[in-house]
Design a protein around this motif. Sequence first.
Motif, PDB file in Angstrom:
ATOM      1  N   HIS A   1      59.357  17.086  45.987  1.00  0.00           N
ATOM      2  CA  HIS A   1      60.359  17.663  45.091  1.00  0.00           C
ATOM      3  C   HIS A   1      60.529  19.131  45.468  1.00  0.00           C
TER       4      HIS A   1
ATOM      5  N   HIS B   1      62.392  23.107  43.885  1.00  0.00           N
ATOM      6  CA  HIS B   1      62.992  23.859  42.778  1.00  0.00           C
ATOM      7  C   HIS B   1      63.137  25.308  43.208  1.00  0.00           C
TER       8      HIS B   1
ATOM      9  N   HIS C   1      57.967  20.054  48.498  1.00  0.00           N
ATOM     10  CA  HIS C   1      56.507  19.943  48.544  1.00  0.00           C
ATOM     11  C   HIS C   1      56.074  18.606  47.928  1.00  0.00           C
TER      12      HIS C   1
ATOM     13  N   GLN D   1      55.066  28.821  36.721  1.00  0.00           N
ATOM     14  CA  GLN D   1      56.300  29.209  37.422  1.00  0.00           C
ATOM     15  C   GLN D   1      57.156  30.106  36.538  1.00  0.00           C
TER      16      GLN D   1
HETATM   17 FE   FE2 Z   1      56.748  21.958  42.341  1.00  0.00          FE
END
Ligand code: FE2
Length: 258
Positions: free
Chosen positions: A169, A171, A222, A238
């Motif tokens: 995934h 982001h 990742h 995050q």
């Molecule tokens: Fe992640």
Amino acid sequence: MSDKLGCEGPATSPALCANFVHILPGEKLTTNFNATSQLIYVIRGAGKTIFGDVQIPWKTGDFLVLPVGHESTHFANTEADSAFYLVHDEPLLRYLGAEATHPRFKPTLYASEESLKELDRVEHEGEAVNRSRVSLLLANKAMDQTLTVTHTLWAMLGVLPEGAVQLPHRHQSVALDLILDCEPGCYSLVGTKIDGDGAIIDPVRVDWKPYSSFIPPPGYWHAHHNESGKKAHLIPMQDAGLQTYLRSLDIRFVLPGK
Ligand SMILES: [Fe+2]
């Protein structure tokens, strides 16, 4: 990382700063960051935090979030030392040239027994094996729009079962991933592109080590692998509260069977 980022330090990502904090038995540490949010994970030990007129007891495995407003004094119990992983958003404020003044949430404690109970529940749900991740997302009622732990920060307590491959995934938020317990054979693959089968092209392999952290950069694919024969735990933190509010998170997953 501030040299590599070309910003004033300390900074671990453009918006966030990650710290390992060690307090000796019976000692205390006072901090006062120009940050809108502080998120603490208690790696070991027990003690209390004084934040204004609030006293917050904590122990191994607890999460604690603190807003701006007061300096924080952390006291370790006399029996043993204490260690934290602590992430805050002072680098974002420094970049903006802004001073954080208005608390946007109340100090909040997430007790380990509650989060481990919930994690165990989702781990044993029938369809857990088919999920892209088996984890608990920390939320704060004050963040009704982003559903995150604070308005800037996002955090997850995740388990990577033995033999699991958590599919790739990506982001736009920067993850400051803390690995908890793991045996050799746990690793992440990281890269900028995926092929038609959803596999990361020419990935860099990052082998996990207990109580170490690594940073998947924004937009990088990742995937997490556990070939160790024992389950492992990780805590990604995050700036995804901020990215969700800005509508810039752009999270994408490779779907099973793709
Ligand atoms: Fe992640």
